[in-house]
Design a protein around this motif. Structure first.
Motif, PDB file in Angstrom:
ATOM      1  N   ASP A   1       0.833  -1.199   0.000  1.00  0.00           N
ATOM      2  CA  ASP A   1       0.000   0.000   0.000  1.00  0.00           C
ATOM      3  C   ASP A   1       0.866   1.246   0.000  1.00  0.00           C
ATOM      4  OD1 ASP A   1      -2.878  -0.927   0.368  1.00  0.00           O
ATOM      5  OD2 ASP A   1      -1.903  -1.981   2.016  1.00  0.00           O
ATOM      6  N   ALA A   2       0.250   2.338  -0.454  1.00  0.00           N
ATOM      7  CA  ALA A   2       0.921   3.635  -0.417  1.00  0.00           C
ATOM      8  C   ALA A   2      -0.129   4.733  -0.315  1.00  0.00           C
ATOM      9  CB  ALA A   2       1.788   3.840  -1.653  1.00  0.00           C
ATOM     10  N   TRP A   3       0.227   5.765   0.442  1.00  0.00           N
ATOM     11  CA  TRP A   3      -0.620   6.934   0.594  1.00  0.00           C
ATOM     12  C   TRP A   3       0.211   8.169   0.293  1.00  0.00           C
ATOM     13  CZ3 TRP A   3      -0.337   2.767   3.688  1.00  0.00           C
ATOM     14  CH2 TRP A   3      -1.503   2.050   3.945  1.00  0.00           C
ATOM     15  N   VAL A   4      -0.366   9.091  -0.457  1.00  0.00           N
ATOM     16  CA  VAL A   4       0.307  10.343  -0.802  1.00  0.00           C
ATOM     17  C   VAL A   4      -0.653  11.486  -0.496  1.00  0.00           C
ATOM     18  CG1 VAL A   4       1.363  11.707  -2.628  1.00  0.00           C
ATOM     19  CG2 VAL A   4       1.687   9.225  -2.596  1.00  0.00           C
ATOM     20  N   ALA A   5      -0.175  12.449   0.288  1.00  0.00           N
ATOM     21  CA  ALA A   5      -0.999  13.593   0.692  1.00  0.00           C
ATOM     22  C   ALA A   5      -2.308  13.117   1.327  1.00  0.00           C
ATOM     23  CB  ALA A   5      -1.265  14.520  -0.484  1.00  0.00           C
ATOM     24  N   GLY A   6      -2.227  12.026   2.061  1.00  0.00           N
ATOM     25  CA  GLY A   6      -3.383  11.498   2.773  1.00  0.00           C
ATOM     26  C   GLY A   6      -4.322  10.652   1.947  1.00  0.00           C
ATOM     27  N   GLU A   7      -4.013  10.447   0.677  1.00  0.00           N
ATOM     28  CA  GLU A   7      -4.878   9.681  -0.218  1.00  0.00           C
ATOM     29  C   GLU A   7      -4.203   8.378  -0.635  1.00  0.00           C
ATOM     30  OE1 GLU A   7      -7.816  10.747  -0.681  1.00  0.00           O
ATOM     31  OE2 GLU A   7      -7.679  12.878  -0.175  1.00  0.00           O
TER      32      GLU A   7
END
Length: 252
Positions: free
Chosen positions: A60-66
Protein backbone atom coordinates in the motif's frame (compact mmCIF):
# COMPACT_ATOMS: atom_id res chain seq x y z
CA UNK A 1 -0.50 15.57 10.61
CA UNK A 2 -0.31 12.30 8.70
CA UNK A 3 2.84 11.66 6.68
CA UNK A 4 2.94 13.31 3.27
CA UNK A 5 4.11 10.00 1.81
CA UNK A 6 3.72 6.61 3.42
CA UNK A 7 4.25 3.10 2.06
CA UNK A 8 3.65 -0.29 3.59
CA UNK A 9 5.49 -3.22 2.00
CA UNK A 10 5.19 -1.57 -1.42
CA UNK A 11 6.30 -4.10 -4.01
CA UNK A 12 6.58 -4.15 -7.78
CA UNK A 13 7.56 -7.16 -9.87
CA UNK A 14 7.65 -7.71 -13.61
CA UNK A 15 7.33 -11.45 -14.02
CA UNK A 16 10.18 -13.00 -12.08
CA UNK A 17 12.10 -9.71 -11.87
CA UNK A 18 11.64 -7.59 -8.75
CA UNK A 19 11.91 -3.85 -9.36
CA UNK A 20 10.97 -2.66 -5.85
CA UNK A 21 10.92 -4.99 -2.84
CA UNK A 22 8.71 -4.44 0.23
CA UNK A 23 9.41 -0.73 0.55
CA UNK A 24 8.44 1.00 3.81
CA UNK A 25 8.60 4.81 3.90
CA UNK A 26 7.16 7.48 6.18
CA UNK A 27 7.95 11.02 5.01
CA UNK A 28 6.64 13.98 7.04
CA UNK A 29 4.96 16.96 5.43
CA UNK A 30 7.34 19.75 4.51
CA UNK A 31 10.39 17.49 4.20
CA UNK A 32 12.76 17.09 1.29
CA UNK A 33 13.36 13.38 0.86
CA UNK A 34 16.27 12.34 -1.32
CA UNK A 35 16.00 8.95 -3.00
CA UNK A 36 19.55 7.95 -3.87
CA UNK A 37 20.74 4.99 -5.90
CA UNK A 38 22.44 4.01 -9.13
CA UNK A 39 20.53 3.76 -12.38
CA UNK A 40 18.31 0.69 -12.34
CA UNK A 41 17.94 0.64 -8.55
CA UNK A 42 14.14 1.08 -8.70
CA UNK A 43 13.88 4.81 -8.05
CA UNK A 44 11.72 5.66 -11.06
CA UNK A 45 9.49 2.61 -10.53
CA UNK A 46 8.87 3.75 -6.95
CA UNK A 47 8.05 7.25 -8.10
CA UNK A 48 5.67 5.98 -10.76
CA UNK A 49 3.81 3.93 -8.15
CA UNK A 50 3.55 6.92 -5.81
CA UNK A 51 2.23 9.13 -8.62
CA UNK A 52 -0.35 6.47 -9.68
CA UNK A 53 1.28 5.87 -13.08
CA UNK A 54 2.19 2.27 -12.22
CA UNK A 55 0.09 -0.08 -10.15
CA UNK A 56 1.92 -1.91 -7.32
CA UNK A 57 2.08 -5.69 -7.41
CA UNK A 58 1.35 -5.68 -3.68
CA UNK A 59 1.49 -3.42 -0.65
CA UNK A 60 0.00 0.00 0.00
CA UNK A 61 0.92 3.63 -0.42
CA UNK A 62 -0.62 6.93 0.59
CA UNK A 63 0.31 10.34 -0.80
CA UNK A 64 -1.00 13.59 0.69
CA UNK A 65 -3.38 11.50 2.77
CA UNK A 66 -4.88 9.68 -0.22
CA UNK A 67 -4.44 6.02 -1.12
CA UNK A 68 -2.77 5.60 -4.50
CA UNK A 69 -5.70 3.47 -5.67
CA UNK A 70 -7.73 6.72 -5.75
CA UNK A 71 -5.91 8.19 -8.72
CA UNK A 72 -7.99 11.36 -9.10
CA UNK A 73 -7.60 12.31 -5.44
CA UNK A 74 -3.82 11.81 -5.52
CA UNK A 75 -3.29 13.60 -8.82
CA UNK A 76 -5.12 16.66 -7.47
CA UNK A 77 -2.56 17.01 -4.68
CA UNK A 78 0.72 16.31 -6.47
CA UNK A 79 2.94 17.34 -9.35
CA UNK A 80 5.44 15.09 -11.09
CA UNK A 81 8.50 16.02 -13.11
CA UNK A 82 9.84 12.95 -14.93
CA UNK A 83 13.48 12.63 -15.94
CA UNK A 84 12.59 13.58 -19.52
CA UNK A 85 9.93 16.25 -18.98
CA UNK A 86 7.28 16.74 -21.64
CA UNK A 87 7.10 20.24 -23.11
CA UNK A 88 5.29 21.62 -26.14
CA UNK A 89 8.24 22.68 -28.27
CA UNK A 90 6.38 24.94 -30.68
CA UNK A 91 4.97 27.02 -27.82
CA UNK A 92 6.78 29.72 -25.88
CA UNK A 93 7.35 29.25 -22.16
CA UNK A 94 4.46 31.60 -21.38
CA UNK A 95 2.14 29.84 -23.84
CA UNK A 96 3.18 26.44 -22.46
CA UNK A 97 2.31 27.46 -18.89
CA UNK A 98 -0.96 29.08 -19.96
CA UNK A 99 -1.90 25.91 -21.85
CA UNK A 100 -1.18 23.78 -18.77
CA UNK A 101 -3.37 26.09 -16.67
CA UNK A 102 -6.25 25.60 -19.13
CA UNK A 103 -5.62 21.86 -19.40
CA UNK A 104 -5.80 21.46 -15.62
CA UNK A 105 -8.83 23.77 -15.42
CA UNK A 106 -7.09 25.93 -12.84
CA UNK A 107 -9.04 28.86 -11.35
CA UNK A 108 -8.30 32.37 -12.65
CA UNK A 109 -6.16 33.24 -9.63
CA UNK A 110 -3.84 30.34 -10.45
CA UNK A 111 -3.69 31.26 -14.13
CA UNK A 112 -2.48 34.70 -13.13
CA UNK A 113 0.59 32.98 -11.69
CA UNK A 114 1.94 32.32 -15.20
CA UNK A 115 3.69 35.68 -15.49
CA UNK A 116 5.10 35.47 -11.98
CA UNK A 117 6.46 31.97 -12.65
CA UNK A 118 8.06 33.12 -15.91
CA UNK A 119 9.92 35.77 -13.91
CA UNK A 120 10.73 33.56 -10.96
CA UNK A 121 12.21 30.76 -13.04
CA UNK A 122 14.37 33.09 -15.11
CA UNK A 123 12.43 32.61 -18.33
CA UNK A 124 11.48 36.22 -19.05
CA UNK A 125 14.21 36.92 -21.60
CA UNK A 126 13.15 33.93 -23.71
CA UNK A 127 9.47 33.84 -22.82
CA UNK A 128 8.41 34.77 -26.36
CA UNK A 129 10.73 32.30 -28.11
CA UNK A 130 9.66 28.73 -29.01
CA UNK A 131 10.80 26.13 -26.49
CA UNK A 132 12.52 24.22 -29.31
CA UNK A 133 15.15 27.00 -29.30
CA UNK A 134 15.87 26.61 -25.56
CA UNK A 135 18.92 25.05 -23.99
CA UNK A 136 18.43 21.90 -21.91
CA UNK A 137 18.62 23.98 -18.75
CA UNK A 138 15.92 26.37 -19.98
CA UNK A 139 13.71 23.45 -20.93
CA UNK A 140 14.14 21.98 -17.46
CA UNK A 141 13.25 25.28 -15.82
CA UNK A 142 10.15 25.56 -18.03
CA UNK A 143 9.08 22.05 -17.06
CA UNK A 144 9.72 22.75 -13.37
CA UNK A 145 7.63 25.91 -13.56
CA UNK A 146 4.83 23.80 -15.03
CA UNK A 147 4.93 21.37 -12.12
CA UNK A 148 4.43 24.08 -9.49
CA UNK A 149 1.75 25.92 -11.47
CA UNK A 150 -1.01 24.00 -9.73
CA UNK A 151 0.49 24.66 -6.27
CA UNK A 152 0.97 20.98 -5.34
CA UNK A 153 1.22 19.72 -1.76
CA UNK A 154 3.75 17.07 -2.79
CA UNK A 155 6.27 17.52 -5.58
CA UNK A 156 7.97 14.52 -7.22
CA UNK A 157 11.20 15.22 -9.12
CA UNK A 158 12.91 12.40 -10.99
CA UNK A 159 16.58 13.20 -11.71
CA UNK A 160 15.88 16.94 -12.08
CA UNK A 161 19.52 17.83 -12.92
CA UNK A 162 20.18 14.90 -15.28
CA UNK A 163 21.89 15.95 -18.51
CA UNK A 164 22.42 19.55 -17.42
CA UNK A 165 25.71 21.40 -17.46
CA UNK A 166 26.98 22.47 -14.00
CA UNK A 167 25.61 26.01 -14.25
CA UNK A 168 22.13 24.90 -15.31
CA UNK A 169 22.15 22.15 -12.67
CA UNK A 170 23.05 24.74 -10.03
CA UNK A 171 20.14 26.93 -11.10
CA UNK A 172 17.67 24.04 -10.92
CA UNK A 173 19.00 23.02 -7.50
CA UNK A 174 18.51 26.57 -6.25
CA UNK A 175 14.93 26.59 -7.53
CA UNK A 176 14.21 23.26 -5.81
CA UNK A 177 15.65 24.65 -2.56
CA UNK A 178 13.32 27.66 -2.86
CA UNK A 179 10.29 25.41 -3.35
CA UNK A 180 11.27 23.35 -0.31
CA UNK A 181 11.70 26.52 1.76
CA UNK A 182 8.03 27.30 1.05
CA UNK A 183 7.11 24.19 3.04
CA UNK A 184 6.30 21.86 0.16
CA UNK A 185 7.06 18.18 0.49
CA UNK A 186 9.62 17.25 -2.15
CA UNK A 187 10.44 13.67 -3.13
CA UNK A 188 13.65 13.90 -5.11
CA UNK A 189 15.30 10.97 -6.84
CA UNK A 190 18.86 11.15 -8.09
CA UNK A 191 21.96 9.09 -8.76
CA UNK A 192 24.07 12.18 -8.01
CA UNK A 193 25.24 12.17 -4.41
CA UNK A 194 25.96 15.91 -4.22
CA UNK A 195 22.38 16.78 -5.24
CA UNK A 196 20.71 14.87 -2.42
CA UNK A 197 23.41 15.82 0.09
CA UNK A 198 22.69 19.50 -0.48
CA UNK A 199 18.90 19.47 -0.78
CA UNK A 200 17.56 16.60 1.31
CA UNK A 201 16.59 16.53 4.98
CA UNK A 202 16.53 12.74 4.83
CA UNK A 203 18.04 10.35 2.29
CA UNK A 204 16.87 6.85 1.46
CA UNK A 205 19.47 4.68 -0.25
CA UNK A 206 18.07 2.17 -2.73
CA UNK A 207 19.99 -0.82 -4.06
CA UNK A 208 18.48 -3.52 -6.30
CA UNK A 209 15.00 -2.39 -5.36
CA UNK A 210 15.61 -2.51 -1.60
CA UNK A 211 15.94 0.33 0.89
CA UNK A 212 19.35 -0.40 2.42
CA UNK A 213 19.74 2.72 4.56
CA UNK A 214 17.93 5.88 5.58
CA UNK A 215 18.97 8.93 7.53
CA UNK A 216 20.40 12.43 7.42
CA UNK A 217 22.85 12.93 4.53
CA UNK A 218 25.86 13.63 6.74
CA UNK A 219 25.17 10.61 8.93
CA UNK A 220 24.87 8.27 5.96
CA UNK A 221 28.07 9.60 4.41
CA UNK A 222 29.89 9.02 7.70
CA UNK A 223 28.52 5.48 8.03
CA UNK A 224 29.53 4.63 4.47
CA UNK A 225 33.00 6.10 4.97
CA UNK A 226 33.75 3.74 7.86
CA UNK A 227 33.26 0.72 5.59
CA UNK A 228 31.07 -0.85 8.28
CA UNK A 229 28.11 -1.11 5.89
CA UNK A 230 29.35 -2.75 2.74
CA UNK A 231 26.14 -2.36 0.72
CA UNK A 232 25.84 1.31 1.60
CA UNK A 233 29.46 1.95 0.64
CA UNK A 234 28.97 0.09 -2.65
CA UNK A 235 25.94 2.24 -3.50
CA UNK A 236 27.87 5.41 -2.78
CA UNK A 237 30.68 4.17 -4.99
CA UNK A 238 28.18 3.46 -7.75
CA UNK A 239 26.69 6.94 -7.64
CA UNK A 240 30.09 8.65 -7.56
CA UNK A 241 31.64 6.59 -10.34
CA UNK A 242 34.08 4.95 -7.95
CA UNK A 243 35.46 8.26 -6.71
CA UNK A 244 35.84 9.08 -3.04
CA UNK A 245 33.39 11.61 -1.62
CA UNK A 246 34.03 12.82 1.93
CA UNK A 247 36.03 9.69 2.48
CA UNK A 248 33.50 7.31 0.95
CA UNK A 249 35.23 4.59 -1.04
CA UNK A 250 38.63 5.11 0.53
CA UNK A 251 38.38 2.12 2.81
CA UNK A 252 38.58 -1.67 2.18
Amino acid sequence: MPPAIETDSLHKAYGDATAVASLDLSIPSGEVYGFLGPNGAGKTTTMRMLTTLTRPTSGDAWVAGEHVSDRDAVVERIAYLPETPPVYEELTAREHLAYLADLRDLPPTDRERVDSLVERFGLADAAEDPIRTYSQGMRQKTALAGTVLQDPAVLFLDEPTSGLDPRAARTVQDLVAELAAEGRTVFLSSHVLSVVEELADTVGVLSDGRLVAEGAPAALTERAATGAERTLEDVFLDVTGGQTVDGVGSGG
